[in-house]
Design a protein around this motif. Structure first.
Motif, mmCIF file in Angstrom:
data_model
loop_
_atom_site.group_PDB
_atom_site.id
_atom_site.type_symbol
_atom_site.label_atom_id
_atom_site.label_comp_id
_atom_site.label_asym_id
_atom_site.label_seq_id
_atom_site.Cartn_x
_atom_site.Cartn_y
_atom_site.Cartn_z
ATOM 1 N N VAL A 17 0.833 -1.202 0.000
ATOM 2 C CA VAL A 17 0.000 0.000 0.000
ATOM 3 C C VAL A 17 0.869 1.253 0.000
ATOM 4 O O VAL A 17 0.614 2.210 -0.747
ATOM 5 C CB VAL A 17 -0.952 -0.003 1.213
ATOM 6 N N ALA A 18 1.910 1.266 0.835
ATOM 7 C CA ALA A 18 2.792 2.428 0.912
ATOM 8 C C ALA A 18 3.466 2.688 -0.440
ATOM 9 O O ALA A 18 3.611 3.849 -0.866
ATOM 10 C CB ALA A 18 3.838 2.227 2.000
ATOM 11 N N LEU A 19 3.873 1.628 -1.130
ATOM 12 C CA LEU A 19 4.509 1.775 -2.439
ATOM 13 C C LEU A 19 3.541 2.364 -3.455
ATOM 14 O O LEU A 19 3.888 3.301 -4.193
ATOM 15 C CB LEU A 19 5.020 0.419 -2.918
ATOM 16 N N LEU A 20 2.325 1.833 -3.511
ATOM 17 C CA LEU A 20 1.348 2.343 -4.472
ATOM 18 C C LEU A 20 1.015 3.805 -4.193
ATOM 19 O O LEU A 20 0.892 4.614 -5.122
ATOM 20 C CB LEU A 20 0.084 1.486 -4.427
ATOM 21 N N GLU A 21 0.871 4.154 -2.918
ATOM 22 C CA GLU A 21 0.565 5.544 -2.588
ATOM 23 C C GLU A 21 1.724 6.456 -2.949
ATOM 24 O O GLU A 21 1.528 7.583 -3.417
ATOM 25 C CB GLU A 21 0.223 5.655 -1.103
ATOM 26 N N LEU A 22 2.953 5.994 -2.742
ATOM 27 C CA LEU A 22 4.117 6.791 -3.117
ATOM 28 C C LEU A 22 4.156 7.035 -4.616
ATOM 29 O O LEU A 22 4.360 8.167 -5.078
ATOM 30 C CB LEU A 22 5.394 6.085 -2.663
ATOM 31 N N LEU A 23 3.964 5.990 -5.398
ATOM 32 C CA LEU A 23 3.990 6.144 -6.852
ATOM 33 C C LEU A 23 2.856 7.053 -7.323
ATOM 34 O O LEU A 23 3.023 7.839 -8.258
ATOM 35 C CB LEU A 23 3.894 4.777 -7.530
ATOM 36 N N GLY A 27 2.853 11.497 -9.625
ATOM 37 C CA GLY A 27 2.270 11.996 -10.868
ATOM 38 C C GLY A 27 3.043 11.530 -12.078
ATOM 39 O O GLY A 27 3.236 10.333 -12.310
ATOM 40 N N ASP A 28 3.547 12.499 -12.876
ATOM 41 C CA ASP A 28 4.254 12.149 -14.111
ATOM 42 C C ASP A 28 5.758 12.008 -13.894
ATOM 43 O O ASP A 28 6.531 12.032 -14.842
ATOM 44 C CB ASP A 28 3.976 13.191 -15.195
ATOM 45 N N ARG A 29 6.177 11.842 -12.640
ATOM 46 C CA ARG A 29 7.596 11.655 -12.338
ATOM 47 C C ARG A 29 7.832 10.212 -11.896
ATOM 48 O O ARG A 29 7.694 9.889 -10.719
ATOM 49 C CB ARG A 29 8.041 12.611 -11.226
ATOM 50 N N PRO A 30 8.162 9.315 -12.808
ATOM 51 C CA PRO A 30 8.401 7.920 -12.420
ATOM 52 C C PRO A 30 9.570 7.818 -11.451
ATOM 53 O O PRO A 30 10.451 8.673 -11.419
ATOM 54 C CB PRO A 30 8.700 7.230 -13.756
ATOM 55 N N ALA A 31 9.566 6.750 -10.653
ATOM 56 C CA ALA A 31 10.574 6.564 -9.611
ATOM 57 C C ALA A 31 11.569 5.480 -10.004
ATOM 58 O O ALA A 31 11.217 4.477 -10.633
ATOM 59 C CB ALA A 31 9.897 6.190 -8.296
ATOM 60 N N ARG A 57 3.551 0.081 -13.546
ATOM 61 C CA ARG A 57 4.103 -0.039 -14.895
ATOM 62 C C ARG A 57 5.577 0.353 -14.857
ATOM 63 O O ARG A 57 6.016 1.109 -13.987
ATOM 64 C CB ARG A 57 3.345 0.836 -15.890
ATOM 65 N N THR A 58 6.333 -0.173 -15.823
ATOM 66 C CA THR A 58 7.758 0.110 -15.889
ATOM 67 C C THR A 58 8.158 0.405 -17.325
ATOM 68 O O THR A 58 7.414 0.071 -18.271
ATOM 69 C CB THR A 58 8.567 -1.076 -15.334
ATOM 70 N N ASP A 59 9.294 1.054 -17.496
ATOM 71 C CA ASP A 59 9.770 1.362 -18.843
ATOM 72 C C ASP A 59 10.435 0.127 -19.444
ATOM 73 O O ASP A 59 10.585 -0.912 -18.801
ATOM 74 C CB ASP A 59 10.726 2.557 -18.816
ATOM 75 N N THR A 60 10.829 0.244 -20.709
ATOM 76 C CA THR A 60 11.387 -0.915 -21.407
ATOM 77 C C THR A 60 12.699 -1.385 -20.789
ATOM 78 O O THR A 60 13.055 -2.561 -20.902
ATOM 79 C CB THR A 60 11.617 -0.581 -22.894
ATOM 80 N N ALA A 61 13.418 -0.493 -20.136
ATOM 81 C CA ALA A 61 14.677 -0.866 -19.498
ATOM 82 C C ALA A 61 14.462 -1.458 -18.105
ATOM 83 O O ALA A 61 15.396 -1.998 -17.505
ATOM 84 C CB ALA A 61 15.604 0.343 -19.402
ATOM 85 N N GLY A 62 13.243 -1.351 -17.588
ATOM 86 C CA GLY A 62 12.967 -1.869 -16.257
ATOM 87 C C GLY A 62 13.616 -1.081 -15.145
ATOM 88 O O GLY A 62 13.862 -1.628 -14.058
ATOM 89 N N GLY A 66 6.032 3.495 -12.310
ATOM 90 C CA GLY A 66 4.929 4.416 -12.082
ATOM 91 C C GLY A 66 3.664 3.642 -11.765
ATOM 92 O O GLY A 66 3.613 2.409 -11.896
ATOM 93 N N ILE A 67 2.618 4.359 -11.373
ATOM 94 C CA ILE A 67 1.355 3.717 -11.035
ATOM 95 C C ILE A 67 0.742 3.104 -12.288
ATOM 96 O O ILE A 67 0.846 3.663 -13.387
ATOM 97 C CB ILE A 67 0.391 4.724 -10.372
ATOM 98 N N GLY A 68 0.110 1.939 -12.148
ATOM 99 C CA GLY A 68 -0.413 1.220 -13.294
ATOM 100 C C GLY A 68 -1.899 1.426 -13.525
ATOM 101 O O GLY A 68 -2.606 2.023 -12.712
ATOM 102 N N ILE A 69 -2.370 0.901 -14.639
ATOM 103 C CA ILE A 69 -3.753 1.135 -15.063
ATOM 104 C C ILE A 69 -4.766 0.449 -14.145
ATOM 105 O O ILE A 69 -5.915 0.876 -14.057
ATOM 106 C CB ILE A 69 -3.940 0.692 -16.525
#
Length: 258
Positions: A17-23, A27-31, A57-62, A66-69
């Motif tokens: 839960v803490a991870l999802l809330e952090l992500l 907003g538009d700043r992936p971690a 969700r993650t980028d192609t490089a992994g 960011g938060i997912g759909i």
């Protein structure tokens, strides 16, 4: 996670839960992994699981997360399953059309209010009204309408200093308490550029719960707010509050949500 009714929180669930809330707050700043404040070994496995389930969700490089759909799906289900939100939405349409201004519904959540529905004015477009946006309950018309439903010694406000949104936001408890006394006497709250500069708001608590946890408000640009227009907005919002009370379905059999 705090213990509740003698039941100990599950550490892995709390971490998820803490991870999802952090992500979600980024907003538009992936971690990156090292920005999440948790040991890399345990966090990587958690992220992998949540990514496979579309919660993250993650980028192609992994390397970025960011938060997912799936979070959107769950949030939408919350709104669609709530009878109060369903009853208020058509009333917001009418309330927005009458004075031609932006109206919204929000719910008290701890020391904040969260926007649940909004109808934008055709005259101006702002991003302050998006669903899911959080506003401190001591700032703005939506916020002040709900604390005013509580006695002063049980206000749902954070401890310590009140953080400002603009130079007009209450930051001292003494001035806020005086304002809330006026809300109770008047029957609605007024936000004169306390949340956004150039915007005045009028908030009305919806008293289908006691104390009220939901409120509606109407926002008007200062440049368009004459005394006559303010009186018109207040009259429309009073009528809308009455319509909402009449439109709600019977409460029998509904869960008593905490």
């Amino acid at each position: 996670m705090q213990e509740n009714s003698g039941v100990r929180g599950v550490k892995s669930a709390s971490r998820t839960v803490a991870l999802l809330e952090l992500l979600a707050t980024r907003g538009d700043r992936p971690a990156r992994l090292d920005e999440l404040g948790v040991p890399r070994s345990s966090m990587y496995q958690l992220l992998r699981t949540l990514t496979d389930c579309d919660w993250v969700r993650t980028d192609t490089a992994g390397s970025l997360y960011g938060i997912g759909i799936r979070a959107l799906h769950t949030g939408t289900s919350y709104l669609d399953s709530d009878p109060h939100v369903r009853a208020v939405r058509p009333c917001l349409d009418e309330a927005s059309d009458a004075p031609g201004e932006t109206v919204r519904l929000a719910r008290l959540d701890g020391p904040d209010v969260v926007c649940l529905a909004t109808r934008e004015s055709h005259e101006y477009l702002r991003t302050i009204s998006r669903v899911g946006r959080r506003i401190p309950a001591h700032a703005g018309a939506l916020g002040k309408a709900l604390p005013a439903e509580h006695p002063d010694d049980r206000l749902p406000l954070p401890r310590g200093p009140l953080r400002p949104r603009t130079e007009n936001t209450h930051t001292e408890c003494t001035t806020l308490l005086a304002d809330l006394a006026g809300v109770r006497e008047r029957g609605y709250s007024i936000d004169r550029e306390e949340t956004v500069e150039g915007i005045v708001g009028f908030g009305f608590a919806l008293r289908y719960d006691s104390p009220a946890v939901d409120a509606i408000n109407c926002s008007v640009p200062v440049a368009r707010l004459s005394a006559e227009h303010e009186a018109r907005v207040v009259a429309v919002m009073r009528e809308t509050r009455t319509k909402i009370g009449s439109a709600l379905p019977p409460a029998s059999g509904a869960p008593d949500w905490r």
